[in-house]
Motif scaffolding. Structure first.
Motif, PDB file in Angstrom:
ATOM      1  N   ALA A  21       0.844  -1.038  -0.143  1.00  0.00           N
ATOM      2  CA  ALA A  21       0.116   0.145  -0.134  1.00  0.00           C
ATOM      3  C   ALA A  21       0.874   1.077  -0.053  1.00  0.00           C
ATOM      4  N   GLN A  22       0.489   2.255  -0.821  1.00  0.00           N
ATOM      5  CA  GLN A  22       1.141   3.518  -0.659  1.00  0.00           C
ATOM      6  C   GLN A  22       0.131   4.723  -0.206  1.00  0.00           C
ATOM      7  N   ARG A  23       0.842   5.272   0.473  1.00  0.00           N
ATOM      8  CA  ARG A  23       0.398   6.588   1.039  1.00  0.00           C
ATOM      9  C   ARG A  23       0.531   7.850   0.188  1.00  0.00           C
ATOM     10  N   ILE A  24      -0.314   8.446  -0.224  1.00  0.00           N
ATOM     11  CA  ILE A  24      -0.309   9.519  -1.177  1.00  0.00           C
ATOM     12  C   ILE A  24       0.575  10.397  -0.582  1.00  0.00           C
ATOM     13  N   PRO A  25       1.678  10.729  -1.375  1.00  0.00           N
ATOM     14  CA  PRO A  25       2.937  11.845  -0.515  1.00  0.00           C
ATOM     15  C   PRO A  25       2.457  13.105  -0.466  1.00  0.00           C
ATOM     16  N   GLU A  26       3.103  13.708   0.296  1.00  0.00           N
ATOM     17  CA  GLU A  26       3.317  15.191   0.481  1.00  0.00           C
ATOM     18  C   GLU A  26       4.514  15.824  -0.016  1.00  0.00           C
ATOM     19  N   PRO A  27       4.411  16.664  -0.923  1.00  0.00           N
ATOM     20  CA  PRO A  27       5.625  17.192  -1.564  1.00  0.00           C
ATOM     21  C   PRO A  27       6.261  17.953  -0.444  1.00  0.00           C
ATOM     22  N   GLY A  28       7.853  17.834  -0.472  1.00  0.00           N
ATOM     23  CA  GLY A  28       8.667  18.935   0.287  1.00  0.00           C
ATOM     24  C   GLY A  28       8.662  20.262  -0.527  1.00  0.00           C
ATOM     25  N   PRO A  29       9.515  21.333  -0.041  1.00  0.00           N
ATOM     26  CA  PRO A  29       9.299  22.460  -0.545  1.00  0.00           C
ATOM     27  C   PRO A  29      10.014  22.603  -2.070  1.00  0.00           C
ATOM     28  N   ASP A  30      10.764  21.440  -2.274  1.00  0.00           N
ATOM     29  CA  ASP A  30      11.387  21.769  -3.723  1.00  0.00           C
ATOM     30  C   ASP A  30      10.808  20.385  -4.616  1.00  0.00           C
ATOM     31  N   GLN A  31       9.529  20.055  -4.130  1.00  0.00           N
ATOM     32  CA  GLN A  31       9.321  18.690  -4.970  1.00  0.00           C
ATOM     33  C   GLN A  31       7.906  18.929  -5.369  1.00  0.00           C
ATOM     34  N   VAL A  32       7.641  17.998  -6.363  1.00  0.00           N
ATOM     35  CA  VAL A  32       6.216  17.678  -6.915  1.00  0.00           C
ATOM     36  C   VAL A  32       5.896  16.424  -6.817  1.00  0.00           C
ATOM     37  N   VAL A  33       4.571  15.986  -6.551  1.00  0.00           N
ATOM     38  CA  VAL A  33       3.978  14.586  -6.514  1.00  0.00           C
ATOM     39  C   VAL A  33       3.201  14.560  -7.791  1.00  0.00           C
ATOM     40  N   VAL A  34       3.532  13.470  -8.389  1.00  0.00           N
ATOM     41  CA  VAL A  34       3.003  13.076  -9.825  1.00  0.00           C
ATOM     42  C   VAL A  34       2.153  11.660  -9.552  1.00  0.00           C
ATOM     43  N   ARG A  35       1.057  11.904 -10.304  1.00  0.00           N
ATOM     44  CA  ARG A  35       0.158  10.732 -10.342  1.00  0.00           C
ATOM     45  C   ARG A  35       0.821   9.858 -11.805  1.00  0.00           C
ATOM     46  N   VAL A  36       1.205   8.843 -11.501  1.00  0.00           N
ATOM     47  CA  VAL A  36       1.857   7.965 -12.512  1.00  0.00           C
ATOM     48  C   VAL A  36       0.944   7.629 -13.626  1.00  0.00           C
ATOM     49  N   ARG A  37       1.164   7.795 -14.700  1.00  0.00           N
ATOM     50  CA  ARG A  37       0.357   6.971 -15.932  1.00  0.00           C
ATOM     51  C   ARG A  37       1.111   5.851 -16.459  1.00  0.00           C
ATOM     52  N   ALA A  38       2.154   5.753 -16.550  1.00  0.00           N
ATOM     53  CA  ALA A  38       2.932   4.665 -17.400  1.00  0.00           C
ATOM     54  C   ALA A  38       4.411   4.824 -17.072  1.00  0.00           C
TER      55      ALA A  38
END
Length: 339
Positions: A21-38
């Protein structure tokens, strides 16, 4: 929504590729969270699982360095992406431009930073790259490793010039990208392959001439014959040590030979002074920087080039995708798509 990630245990091979199971991440100040498509596979991913890659795989890491997805969350300092952007990441987490250092090369997605075989990935701002709009998700998920190292072979340190001859050795994804990149730059391409079927497919992809090494074992001589005895200006060897001596022999005066393949030399084969008395440059590029990646993507967009896709697997069949990639002799990228 229940999010899932694969995790890898390099001590157990494919048996160690399991889901959690993966918890939906929270981004740090210099990060982005991406919903993976492929995401897609490279030989490097097999080497990591086998413990044969120079950089060890962190146990429990999410594998794969190639992927694409949509930005769903931003850190406060992020300026290189916006919510909804379709992005990928560079091979090296923080190599933006300039000379690569050992420290920069030691930070890689899918090795010691979580990679793309998951519903979500966290990307560092330094590694964000936007993908060409004309590509499907499967195609856009195929660029980071094989596409970029082939681009580095063709475009650096001296780019291929129109009318020059480029020899590509092999039919793995790096070699296929090298054919496409060389044709984008106006080169004449001679492709070395191992079957008539692959030769025909290479010609369809853009190769001007093909040589079947099973029918013409002395294929380096065939290259010399095709170039009037001069040899090729560029050789991209995507096989490795087994073909390197012939690649060097097929190269012309002051040619550039790029060794990308990682297949080892056969037992008992010795390579003493492979350059001999020839004046040639032999190099092995470490993929490329984010700046190189962006330059390649601009060229792909300008010429509307599409990567070659062999087969697409659903996310829940990721282990089967690995097995097919390792054993199925694919012609093009093997892709895994998310739900």
């Amino acid at each position: 929504m229940n999010a899932i990630a694969y995790q890898a245990d390099p001590m157990r091979g494919l048996d160690g590729l399991t889901t959690r199971a993966q918890r939906i991440p929270e981004p740090g100040p210099d990060q982005v969270v991406v919903r993976v498509r492929a995401a897609s596979l490279n030989r490097r991913d097999l080497m990591l699982m086998e413990g044969a890659y120079p950089l060890p795989m962190r146990p429990g890491v999410v594998p794969l360095v190639d992927g694409v997805g949509t930005v769903v969350a931003l850190g406060g300092n992020v300026t290189r992406a916006a919510i909804g952007d379709r992005v990928t990441g560079s091979y090296f987490v923080h190599w933006v431009d300039g000379r690569q250092t050992q420290a920069l090369s030691a930070q890689q997605y899918g090795a010691n930073f979580d990679g793309w075989l998951a519903d979500y990935i966290v990307l560092e701002q330094d590694s964000i790259a936007h993908v060409p709009a004309h590509l499907t998700d499967a195609e856009a998920a195929s660029l980071t490793a094989a596409g970029l190292v082939a681009w580095s072979a063709i475009s650096k340190p001296i780019p291929v010039a129109p009318g020059e001859t480029v020899v590509t050795v092999g039919t793995g994804t790096v070699a296929l990208f090298a054919v496409q990149h060389a044709k984008m730059l106006g080169a004449r391409v001679v492709s070395i392959t191992s079957s008539r079927d692959k030769a025909e497919r290479l010609r369809t992809l853009g190769a001007d001439e093909t040589v079947d090494r099973t029918e013409t074992p002395d294929w380096e001589q065939a290259v010399l014959d095709l170039t009037g005895g001069d040899g090729a200006e560029h050789v991209v060897d995507a096989v490795g040590l087994p073909t390197l001596p012939k690649s060097l022999a097929a190269a012309g005066y002051n040619a550039q030979v790029t060794l990308i393949g990682a297949f080892p030399a056969p037992d008992g084969q010795q390579l003493a002074d492979p350059l001999g008395f020839g004046y040639r440059a032999l190099r092995r590029p470490a993929v490329g920087s984010r700046t190189d990646f962006e330059a390649m993507n601009r060229a792909l967009a300008e010429h509307a080039v599409h990567p070659v896709i062999d087969r697409v697997f659903p996310f829940e069949q990721a282990v089967e995708a690995y097995r097919y990639f390792a054993q199925g002799d694919p012609f093009g990228k093997v892709v895994i798509t998310m739900s």
